[in-house]
Design a protein around this motif. Structure first.
Motif, short mmCIF file in Angstrom:
data_model
loop_
_atom_site.label_atom_id
_atom_site.label_comp_id
_atom_site.label_asym_id
_atom_site.label_seq_id
_atom_site.Cartn_x
_atom_site.Cartn_y
_atom_site.Cartn_z
N MET A 1 72.49 -5.27 -18.30
CA MET A 1 71.40 -6.24 -18.42
C MET A 1 70.34 -5.69 -19.36
O MET A 1 69.91 -4.55 -19.22
N ASP A 2 69.92 -6.50 -20.33
CA ASP A 2 68.88 -6.07 -21.27
C ASP A 2 67.55 -5.93 -20.55
O ASP A 2 67.31 -6.56 -19.51
N PHE A 3 66.66 -5.13 -21.15
CA PHE A 3 65.35 -4.89 -20.54
C PHE A 3 64.58 -6.19 -20.33
O PHE A 3 63.98 -6.40 -19.27
N ILE A 4 64.61 -7.09 -21.30
CA ILE A 4 63.88 -8.34 -21.17
C ILE A 4 64.42 -9.19 -20.02
O ILE A 4 63.68 -9.92 -19.36
N GLU B 1 63.76 -11.20 -14.44
CA GLU B 1 64.20 -11.20 -13.03
C GLU B 1 63.04 -10.79 -12.12
O GLU B 1 62.81 -11.41 -11.07
N LEU B 2 62.30 -9.77 -12.52
CA LEU B 2 61.17 -9.31 -11.72
C LEU B 2 60.07 -10.37 -11.72
O LEU B 2 59.43 -10.61 -10.68
N SER B 3 59.85 -11.03 -12.84
CA SER B 3 58.86 -12.09 -12.93
C SER B 3 59.17 -13.23 -11.97
O SER B 3 58.29 -13.75 -11.27
N THR B 4 60.44 -13.62 -11.93
CA THR B 4 60.86 -14.69 -11.02
C THR B 4 60.62 -14.30 -9.57
O THR B 4 60.15 -15.11 -8.75
N ILE C 1 58.22 -0.04 -11.67
CA ILE C 1 58.50 1.33 -12.11
C ILE C 1 60.01 1.54 -12.23
O ILE C 1 60.50 2.16 -13.18
N GLN C 2 60.74 0.98 -11.28
CA GLN C 2 62.20 1.08 -11.30
C GLN C 2 62.77 0.34 -12.51
O GLN C 2 63.72 0.81 -13.15
N THR C 3 62.18 -0.81 -12.84
CA THR C 3 62.63 -1.58 -14.01
C THR C 3 62.43 -0.78 -15.30
O THR C 3 63.21 -0.91 -16.25
N LEU C 4 61.41 0.08 -15.32
CA LEU C 4 61.18 0.94 -16.48
C LEU C 4 62.19 2.08 -16.56
O LEU C 4 62.19 2.85 -17.53
N GLY C 5 63.04 2.18 -15.54
CA GLY C 5 64.11 3.17 -15.59
C GLY C 5 63.86 4.46 -14.84
O GLY C 5 64.67 5.39 -14.90
#
Length: 214
Positions: free
Chosen positions: A1-4, A9-12, A36-40
């Motif tokens: 899954m791309d970063f965007i 997904e997090l925004s939703t 933070i997790q989404t940032l890797g």
């Protein structure tokens, strides 16, 4: 899954849950840690994501920053959390200012779990600027904003790359705010400059009032 896609997904998720997140602790758990997790970064590794880092400052002992992100055993980002909907201006970042001066981190983030306001020390080393250089809103973002945010991901993080663009970002944002402010309530200086380009008479109070409205 791309970063965007991860950001989308997090925004939703945030749009679905934000009415139920009423406290700072809830914002940390539901929004900040997933961000933070989404940032890797590994939120379950205390050598990478340090919760409640103690950052003593002068006579103030035992103060804690909510999260510190660490790479190669160096603290790189400090994060202070507030409840959803909180003001995130510099005057509300007192703790973050103090934390910043006693660690080696070059970036401080003030967040309510939805808005992430990024500060650095572009004006004076080891002293956090009062004006942020970047803001990311998970409820309202652009592709270019996502690209800027991507620089803070674990796989892309490069201090010099971010610092080299932070100054332009900071003053670009500041100029946009000033322009917006001038349109909302034009200053006499601006009115006088523009009036002088289209009107040849004396700049009287009446003329100033007329052109301010125009």
């Amino acid at each position: 899954m791309d970063f965007i896609d991860k950001i989308a997904e997090l925004s939703t998720r945030i749009q679905r849950q934000k009415e139920s997140v009423l406290t700072e602790e809830a914002a940390k758990t539901a929004f900040v840690l997933p961000f933070i997790q989404t940032l890797g970064y590994d939120i379950f590794n205390p050598e990478e994501v340090i919760p409640e880092l103690t950052a003593d400052h002068g006579v103030k002992k035992g103060e804690k920053v909510d999260y510190a992100i660490q790479l190669d055993k160096q603290k790189v980002i400090l994060i202070e959390c507030k409840p959803v909907g909180s003001d995130l201006e510099a005057k509300h970042a007192g703790q973050l200012f103090r934390y910043f001066s006693v660690t080696e981190a070059r970036f401080g983030v003030l967040t309510d779990g939805i808005r992430y306001v990024f500060f650095s020390d572009l004006e004076k080393e080891n002293k956090m600027d009062e004006r942020p250089f970047f803001e990311f809103n998970l409820m309202q973002y652009t592709e270019s904003g996502v690209e800027e945010l991507k620089k803070f991901t674990k796989n892309s993080f490069d201090l010099q790359t971010i610092i080299s663009t932070a100054s332009n970002l900071k003053y670009y944002k500041a100029l946009i705010e000033e322009i917006r402010s001038e349109f909302d309530s034009p200053s006499e200086d601006l009115v006088k400059i523009l009036t002088g380009r289209v009107y040849t008479g004396r700049f009287t109070q009446q003329v100033r009032d007329q052109f301010s409205e125009l």
